[in-house]
Motif scaffolding. Sequence first.
Motif, mmCIF file in Angstrom:
data_model
loop_
_atom_site.group_PDB
_atom_site.id
_atom_site.type_symbol
_atom_site.label_atom_id
_atom_site.label_comp_id
_atom_site.label_asym_id
_atom_site.label_seq_id
_atom_site.Cartn_x
_atom_site.Cartn_y
_atom_site.Cartn_z
ATOM 1 N N VAL C 225 0.855 -1.193 0.000
ATOM 2 C CA VAL C 225 0.000 0.000 0.000
ATOM 3 C C VAL C 225 0.889 1.240 0.000
ATOM 4 C CG1 VAL C 225 -1.627 1.326 1.436
ATOM 5 C CG2 VAL C 225 -1.926 -1.150 1.125
ATOM 6 N N GLN C 242 -2.337 -3.101 -2.221
ATOM 7 C CA GLN C 242 -2.121 -2.384 -3.481
ATOM 8 C C GLN C 242 -3.014 -1.159 -3.636
ATOM 9 O OE1 GLN C 242 -2.478 -5.746 -6.223
ATOM 10 N NE2 GLN C 242 -0.266 -5.993 -6.277
ATOM 11 N N SER C 243 -3.650 -0.722 -2.554
ATOM 12 C CA SER C 243 -4.374 0.553 -2.619
ATOM 13 C C SER C 243 -3.400 1.689 -2.345
ATOM 14 C CB SER C 243 -5.535 0.556 -1.622
ATOM 15 O OG SER C 243 -5.078 0.416 -0.291
ATOM 16 N N GLY C 244 -3.861 2.920 -2.621
ATOM 17 C CA GLY C 244 -2.945 4.035 -2.452
ATOM 18 C C GLY C 244 -3.642 5.363 -2.228
ATOM 19 N N GLN C 260 -6.370 -2.299 -4.520
ATOM 20 C CA GLN C 260 -6.039 -1.478 -5.697
ATOM 21 C C GLN C 260 -6.880 -0.206 -5.813
ATOM 22 O OE1 GLN C 260 -5.980 -4.039 -9.200
ATOM 23 N NE2 GLN C 260 -4.060 -4.977 -8.595
ATOM 24 N N ALA C 261 -7.695 0.099 -4.836
ATOM 25 C CA ALA C 261 -8.408 1.389 -4.841
ATOM 26 C C ALA C 261 -7.390 2.504 -4.632
ATOM 27 C CB ALA C 261 -9.450 1.408 -3.731
#
Lengths: 316, 316, 316
Positions: C225, C242-244, C260-261
């Motif tokens: 992240v 994998q969000s950021g 991934q958001a």
Amino acid sequence: MKLSEIAKELGREFDGEDKEITGMNTLADASEHELTFISNPKYVKQIPTTKAGAILVNEAAASYAPKGCTPLVVEDPYWCVAIVSKLFAPPIEDEAGEVSVGEGSIVDKKATLAKGAKIGKNCRIMAGAYVGSQSEIGDNTILYPNVVVYRDCKIGANCIIHANTTIGGDGFGFATNKMGEHKKIYQNGNVIIEDDVEIGNSVTVDRAVFGSTRIKKGVHIDNLVQIGHNCEVGEFSVMVSQSGLAGSTKLGRNVVMGGQAAAAGHLEIAPFNTFAARSGITKSIKEQGKTWAGFPLYEHKVWLRLQGKIAKLLKQ
Amino acid sequence: MKLSEIAKELGREFDGEDKEITGMNTLADASEHELTFISNPKYVKQIPTTKAGAILVNEAAASYAPKGCTPLVVEDPYWCVAIVSKLFAPPIEDEAGEVSVGEGSIVDKKATLAKGAKIGKNCRIMAGAYVGSQSEIGDNTILYPNVVVYRDCKIGANCIIHANTTIGGDGFGFATNKMGEHKKIYQNGNVIIEDDVEIGNSVTVDRAVFGSTRIKKGVHIDNLVQIGHNCEVGEFSVMVSQSGLAGSTKLGRNVVMGGQAAAAGHLEIAPFNTFAARSGITKSIKEQGKTWAGFPLYEHKVWLRLQGKIAKLLKQ
Amino acid sequence: MKLSEIAKELGREFDGEDKEITGMNTLADASEHELTFISNPKYVKQIPTTKAGAILVNEAAASYAPKGCTPLVVEDPYWCVAIVSKLFAPPIEDEAGEVSVGEGSIVDKKATLAKGAKIGKNCRIMAGAYVGSQSEIGDNTILYPNVVVYRDCKIGANCIIHANTTIGGDGFGFATNKMGEHKKIYQNGNVIIEDDVEIGNSVTVDRAVFGSTRIKKGVHIDNLVQIGHNCEVGEFSVMVSQSGLAGSTKLGRNVVMGGQAAAAGHLEIAPFNTFAARSGITKSIKEQGKTWAGFPLYEHKVWLRLQGKIAKLLKQ
């Protein structure tokens, strides 16, 4: 290594003119002492122009090999690339050995310089950082803790590489046979990072399969970015967090990749293009200075208009 | 640990038949010496078939417990899972202790082998790498600098794990109460990586909550990939950079996840399916050998057609 | 540092009243001993209310400076921010020096505590972990192997930071001139992580450019992240793998970012909002407790309906 020895490793008889082969390379870049290969039929027309000393080729395409380029006829040339790549892979050399550290540099006792590593002047190599065999670090460059630079890479002057980033890990390459089994293609190229580059935390820049992956002068790369093997990132380009480039893609100067944006492999992106966050680039772009968005990719203003049209579907 | 002691930790009186409990597991996998739980009502119908020695259960479902499975009736079973998971979490054991290193292996002085670590023959454990307590590394395997393998994991023979990757970090698990507060569920499972697997830089493969996360033979994983707890990646599957699997998803053999593609949790993907870059998978796929794209997911050719239709909206 | 010295570094004559300047800060947060700047015309109206002791400003806006705030008139204020930021950047101090380790804490011999680091009681600082100068780690906190905490950061009690994660790396900041060249803006702020926070593997939490990036009590962050400089993550919020978050975005309490958001910079997200996997957030959200999806972002139920409408295009 003699061509005859390579043939033997591939289980083939060899009765042509023997020659010394020093490595592998592409059809376009191979020299007379290198072995090349053809696996994708669309490149067959390039065979006659190769300067390679030998070529891994299937029977159908063997006759295209020019004079001076010895064909090694094999059933599956790409699988053979994998086999041969291993023959040219250097051993891991991280044991103690002679290293060079320039004046004014501070190398932490918990850092590792492998045999032949060369550190410039006034560098800072912090705890847990690793500089592989024969790799070179330019003057005034900082490697923060736990940065790993694999062997044979070059990092320029005035660079900042942040913690836990890896430079020169193996590119993602393997051949696959009809049974669906894979064989690693050893990545015998390197990474070259020019001067004044800053790279964030947990970034991965892969070494080239042949030749070099290259990050040019003045590039800024954010955290968690992926750069595949044989890519080129142009001067002053910017890659925002979680963006990525698949192998062999080339960005011109001052290209901006927004957060989570990504490009497919083997593309060329002209200078001064900007890609909004999460753009997905699947084609080369020849025009300069535009702004793009979306996946599929549109010019940014068109993408905005398209999203407006899509939103209207809710009213139907 | 006695069941009565667990009850005490949960603040409950216990007057049933006491028994030794060695750990926790799911309804389907728990054995007679394990404690299971039911938190999602849709699994209530599985309760009568569990072989668990005891079950954390709310009052409404307690009567479904089969003979031999002692119900521990609690208000919020999942919150209690978190409490109990901690009771079974082993201590961190990274102090010096007996380790085993096979013939021909080179373990860098700056690497760490925790108590009980077991390294096969001809391995390379490079500087800054860490092998946790009781973890095993198979013959000829390379751990590049700063790879971290948590305790109790198994990595097979002929594997290559690239720099800064973590194997066996805790899966992402916690219970949440009505106040929105979280309590960690200790991840007491492990990771098993079979032979001939290559994993890139800064990859994260989480350990299972119970049982094992498993990467099967011949898998190739690129950089910055996420694999959640209890996933299974089938033989010769390929995961391209920045792709990810949420917890408990199982890929069959020779599945390909393109760059930035991701799958939700608890899915099963049949063998030989290929997912284009940035695919978003939210349902299990039973057919083999297809190619998919997009989010929502479509067959790749349908997705292409759909993108054509969407582009036409610009002309309306 | 004297204001006159700063002016000299910028190549300007200085004839105003000199004063001591201790650092830089934003228009809103700067105090009388700090230098601020105005580079984006939309903030001009905030100039008269700043409490800064001095301001980097172009000629057109100089007259807005309130009494007590000395204008330093320059052509490109943001470029000058970069120059001045370097003047205030502390040196890297990781050499040995006095450190403080609380009772019951175990600091591995292969870990590094830089000068002035302060470890609480009953902590575990594992092999290869690095705690930068003046950074503080609260009681009972675990830093798994190869975690890097840069200087001046604070991590609370009962935190778990997993392997290969970096806390306090430089935020992604630079000025760009008309030639497209970049100049680093030194990130002189820090990161503050409150109690009971768990952070996964290979996460990157950037330090603030001024002030602090803040992760509040009870937050759970999965692997890989990205959290940009000056972000704030509210109590008990959850960020899946994998969000950021881009810089300066603030999440309220109990916000959930799916896998991934991502959120753009400078947004404020109200409490109890949930974002489905791969949501793309580009605007602040004032309502509480809703569920969102897609990019562009819609309420989740609307997004589902929209996808149904889009799918129908295939039949046209």
